[in-house]
Design a protein around this motif. Structure first.
Motif, mmCIF file in Angstrom:
data_model
loop_
_atom_site.group_PDB
_atom_site.id
_atom_site.type_symbol
_atom_site.label_atom_id
_atom_site.label_comp_id
_atom_site.label_asym_id
_atom_site.label_seq_id
_atom_site.Cartn_x
_atom_site.Cartn_y
_atom_site.Cartn_z
ATOM 1 N N VAL A 49 0.924 -1.103 0.059
ATOM 2 C CA VAL A 49 -0.020 0.021 0.196
ATOM 3 C C VAL A 49 1.116 1.384 0.056
ATOM 4 O O VAL A 49 0.731 2.197 -0.842
ATOM 5 N N LEU A 50 1.754 1.250 1.036
ATOM 6 C CA LEU A 50 2.730 2.355 1.091
ATOM 7 C C LEU A 50 4.025 2.162 0.850
ATOM 8 O O LEU A 50 4.934 2.969 0.302
ATOM 9 N N PHE A 51 4.472 0.774 0.887
ATOM 10 C CA PHE A 51 5.885 0.521 0.686
ATOM 11 C C PHE A 51 5.957 -0.729 -0.368
ATOM 12 O O PHE A 51 5.203 -1.623 -0.526
ATOM 13 N N ASP A 52 6.977 -0.620 -1.270
ATOM 14 C CA ASP A 52 7.562 -1.535 -2.363
ATOM 15 C C ASP A 52 8.508 -2.616 -1.494
ATOM 16 O O ASP A 52 9.653 -2.576 -1.938
ATOM 17 N N TRP A 53 7.865 -3.481 -0.873
ATOM 18 C CA TRP A 53 8.741 -4.394 -0.239
ATOM 19 C C TRP A 53 8.523 -5.794 -1.015
ATOM 20 O O TRP A 53 7.485 -6.174 -1.170
ATOM 21 N N ASN A 54 9.640 -6.420 -1.457
ATOM 22 C CA ASN A 54 9.697 -7.773 -2.114
ATOM 23 C C ASN A 54 10.682 -8.635 -2.269
ATOM 24 O O ASN A 54 11.811 -7.947 -2.607
ATOM 25 N N PRO A 55 11.167 -9.747 -1.817
ATOM 26 C CA PRO A 55 12.074 -10.523 -1.853
ATOM 27 C C PRO A 55 12.809 -10.558 -3.299
ATOM 28 O O PRO A 55 14.124 -10.731 -3.195
ATOM 29 N N GLU A 56 11.938 -10.337 -4.401
ATOM 30 C CA GLU A 56 12.513 -10.399 -5.425
ATOM 31 C C GLU A 56 13.543 -9.194 -5.912
ATOM 32 O O GLU A 56 14.581 -9.457 -6.476
ATOM 33 N N HIS A 57 13.361 -8.162 -5.126
ATOM 34 C CA HIS A 57 14.402 -6.997 -5.208
ATOM 35 C C HIS A 57 15.769 -7.362 -4.939
ATOM 36 O O HIS A 57 16.643 -6.964 -5.571
ATOM 37 N N LEU A 58 15.943 -8.406 -4.193
ATOM 38 C CA LEU A 58 17.157 -8.992 -3.627
ATOM 39 C C LEU A 58 17.492 -9.925 -4.284
ATOM 40 O O LEU A 58 18.794 -10.029 -4.711
ATOM 41 N N TYR A 59 16.785 -11.019 -4.505
ATOM 42 C CA TYR A 59 17.203 -12.281 -5.165
ATOM 43 C C TYR A 59 17.435 -12.213 -6.467
ATOM 44 O O TYR A 59 17.929 -13.264 -6.876
ATOM 45 N N PHE A 70 18.697 -13.191 3.233
ATOM 46 C CA PHE A 70 17.316 -12.759 3.406
ATOM 47 C C PHE A 70 17.297 -11.738 4.518
ATOM 48 O O PHE A 70 16.769 -10.579 4.230
ATOM 49 N N TYR A 71 17.894 -11.725 5.746
ATOM 50 C CA TYR A 71 17.733 -10.683 6.472
ATOM 51 C C TYR A 71 19.157 -9.932 6.903
ATOM 52 O O TYR A 71 18.847 -8.595 6.983
ATOM 53 N N GLU A 72 20.259 -10.517 6.357
ATOM 54 C CA GLU A 72 21.581 -9.702 6.449
ATOM 55 C C GLU A 72 21.412 -8.632 5.309
ATOM 56 O O GLU A 72 22.100 -7.275 5.517
ATOM 57 N N ARG A 73 20.465 -8.845 4.239
ATOM 58 C CA ARG A 73 20.539 -7.745 3.280
ATOM 59 C C ARG A 73 19.010 -7.515 2.993
ATOM 60 O O ARG A 73 18.487 -6.841 1.862
ATOM 61 N N ALA A 113 12.037 -1.556 -1.538
ATOM 62 C CA ALA A 113 12.653 -0.633 -2.732
ATOM 63 C C ALA A 113 11.890 0.904 -2.808
ATOM 64 O O ALA A 113 12.021 1.378 -3.750
ATOM 65 N N GLY A 114 11.576 1.065 -1.460
ATOM 66 C CA GLY A 114 11.046 2.460 -1.251
ATOM 67 C C GLY A 114 9.723 2.519 -1.174
ATOM 68 O O GLY A 114 8.972 1.522 -0.878
ATOM 69 N N THR A 115 9.019 3.614 -1.117
ATOM 70 C CA THR A 115 7.367 3.879 -1.192
ATOM 71 C C THR A 115 6.812 3.858 -2.694
ATOM 72 O O THR A 115 7.456 3.959 -3.521
ATOM 73 N N LEU A 116 5.607 3.702 -2.289
ATOM 74 C CA LEU A 116 4.544 3.404 -3.452
ATOM 75 C C LEU A 116 4.083 4.860 -3.619
ATOM 76 O O LEU A 116 3.164 5.118 -2.861
#
Length: 207
Positions: free
Chosen positions: A13-23, A76-79, A85-88
């Motif tokens: 909704v407010l944040f672009d969180w996705n493990p894909e950004h790292l992996y 996963f947690y170290e990085r 990836a910031g806000t939406l």
């Protein structure tokens, strides 16, 4: 019934969180990356940290079963900040419209107690909410009704004589929005900011 406050979920909704950004950086091949995130560092595994399990215990569980993936599991947690990836922008714009109209804003998020401080330190927009319930701190998690009751009690301390029907709740998960609706709140399944704004307007909010 007049809407007296709006509650925001954060991720999606407010944040672009996705493990894909790292992996994407760590596992370039899409199929292999999908298998890792579906079979090893799974959404259900991550959700247990949102529910209060420590990162150390989470890693220990996976490393015992998948020692061959030690580096990828630790990443996963170290990085973890690289997954955020910031806000939406559309969601933030909606929040700011409500804020400018004087609507009290609250947060209800499934988020690890160990990673939320990073967001708190790096995203000042979080400081603009009157109160935020973080699942990992409370060891309760959406869609468990108990976490909604907890936030309701804290909002009611700000807004005397609050009724359930005076709350609107925005979440990108249908089941989490439905859980709020089942308690008498106005749950809104967030797909995009324009649609959410239209539903808030239908509830009588002017912003």
């Amino acid at each position: 019934m007049t809407i007296r406050a709006v509650v925001f979920d954060f991720g999606g909704v407010l944040f672009d969180w996705n493990p894909e950004h790292l992996y994407r950086k760590l596992i370039p091949e899409a199929g292999e990356r999908a298998r890792f995130l579906c079979d090893i560092c799974t959404p259900d595994w991550n959700l247990q940290q949102d529910a209060g399990r420590s990162i150390a215990d989470a890693n220990a569980e996976l490393l015992a079963r998948h020692p061959e993936h030690e580096a990828l599991i630790h990443a996963f947690y170290e990085r973890w900040p690289e997954m955020l990836a910031g806000t939406l922008a559309p969601g933030v714009a909606l929040m700011e419209r409500l804020e400018a109209a004087g609507v009290p804003l609250y947060g209800l998020t499934n988020w690890s107690a160990e990673t939320f401080p990073y967001a708190w330190a790096h995203y000042p927009l979080l400081h603009r909410f009157r109160h935020i319930v973080v699942s990992g701190r409370e060891r309760l998690i959406k869609p468990d009704p108990a976490i909604y009751h907890l936030l309701f009690a804290r909002i009611a301390a700000d807004l005397p004589d609050l009724q359930a029907g005076e709350l609107a709740f925005i979440d990108d998960s249908q089941k989490n929005a439905d859980a709020a609706t089942a308690l008498g709140w106005h749950g809104i399944h967030h797909r995009d900011a324009a649609q959410t704004a239209a539903q808030l307007a239908q509830l009588g909010l002017v912003f």
